[in-house]
Design a protein around this motif. Structure first.
Motif, PDB file in Angstrom:
ATOM      1  N   ALA A  21       0.849  -1.106  -0.059  1.00  0.00           N
ATOM      2  CA  ALA A  21       0.014   0.159   0.156  1.00  0.00           C
ATOM      3  C   ALA A  21       0.855   1.341  -0.050  1.00  0.00           C
ATOM      4  CB  ALA A  21      -0.985   0.062   1.104  1.00  0.00           C
ATOM      5  N   LEU A  22       2.232   0.859   0.127  1.00  0.00           N
ATOM      6  CA  LEU A  22       3.156   2.424   0.211  1.00  0.00           C
ATOM      7  C   LEU A  22       3.490   2.807  -1.164  1.00  0.00           C
ATOM      8  CD1 LEU A  22       5.269   1.504   3.196  1.00  0.00           C
ATOM      9  CD2 LEU A  22       3.353   2.982   3.178  1.00  0.00           C
ATOM     10  N   PRO A  23       3.625   3.922  -1.791  1.00  0.00           N
ATOM     11  CA  PRO A  23       3.807   4.390  -3.033  1.00  0.00           C
ATOM     12  C   PRO A  23       5.256   3.750  -3.403  1.00  0.00           C
ATOM     13  CG  PRO A  23       4.224   6.014  -1.560  1.00  0.00           C
ATOM     14  CD  PRO A  23       3.453   5.174  -0.694  1.00  0.00           C
ATOM     15  N   LYS A  24       5.230   3.098  -4.707  1.00  0.00           N
ATOM     16  CA  LYS A  24       6.821   2.729  -5.023  1.00  0.00           C
ATOM     17  C   LYS A  24       7.514   3.992  -5.822  1.00  0.00           C
ATOM     18  CE  LYS A  24       6.159  -2.085  -4.930  1.00  0.00           C
ATOM     19  NZ  LYS A  24       6.535  -3.144  -5.541  1.00  0.00           N
ATOM     20  N   ASN A  25       6.482   5.232  -6.425  1.00  0.00           N
ATOM     21  CA  ASN A  25       7.070   5.886  -7.146  1.00  0.00           C
ATOM     22  C   ASN A  25       7.415   7.197  -6.362  1.00  0.00           C
ATOM     23  OD1 ASN A  25       4.578   6.375  -6.411  1.00  0.00           O
ATOM     24  ND2 ASN A  25       3.971   7.492  -8.498  1.00  0.00           N
ATOM     25  N   LYS A  26       7.666   7.320  -4.929  1.00  0.00           N
ATOM     26  CA  LYS A  26       7.936   8.524  -4.165  1.00  0.00           C
ATOM     27  C   LYS A  26       8.961   8.046  -2.996  1.00  0.00           C
ATOM     28  CE  LYS A  26       3.217  10.661  -4.381  1.00  0.00           C
ATOM     29  NZ  LYS A  26       2.326  11.228  -3.582  1.00  0.00           N
TER      30      LYS A  26
END
Length: 74
Positions: A21-26
């Motif tokens: 659920a954590l962003p991979k692009n940030k």
């Protein structure tokens, strides 16, 4: 006592389950109480495909010592 604004609390024992659920692009900054557990958690996030993962030196204790703001919300 509070947490850093706009942060998410993910207990270490739930990291595997909640990592998707954590962003991979940030960039992600991993923070723990004293800065000792965060490096292990950061390495695990990197292994799970999160490219930009950093740790906060000294953890929340250092944050409080620097008189940086915390919030009680959400």
């Amino acid at each position: 006592a509070g947490h850093i604004a706009q942060s998410r609390s993910v207990p270490a024992d739930e990291l595997e389950k909640k990592a998707a659920a954590l962003p991979k692009n940030k960039p992600l900054i991993v923070v723990c109480e004293q800065g000792r557990a965060a490096p292990r958690m950061a390495q695990r996030l990197k292994a799970l495909g999160h490219a930009e993962v950093f740790t906060l030196d000294g953890g929340m204790r250092a944050w409080y010592a620097a008189n940086l703001p915390v919030t009680q919300k959400g």
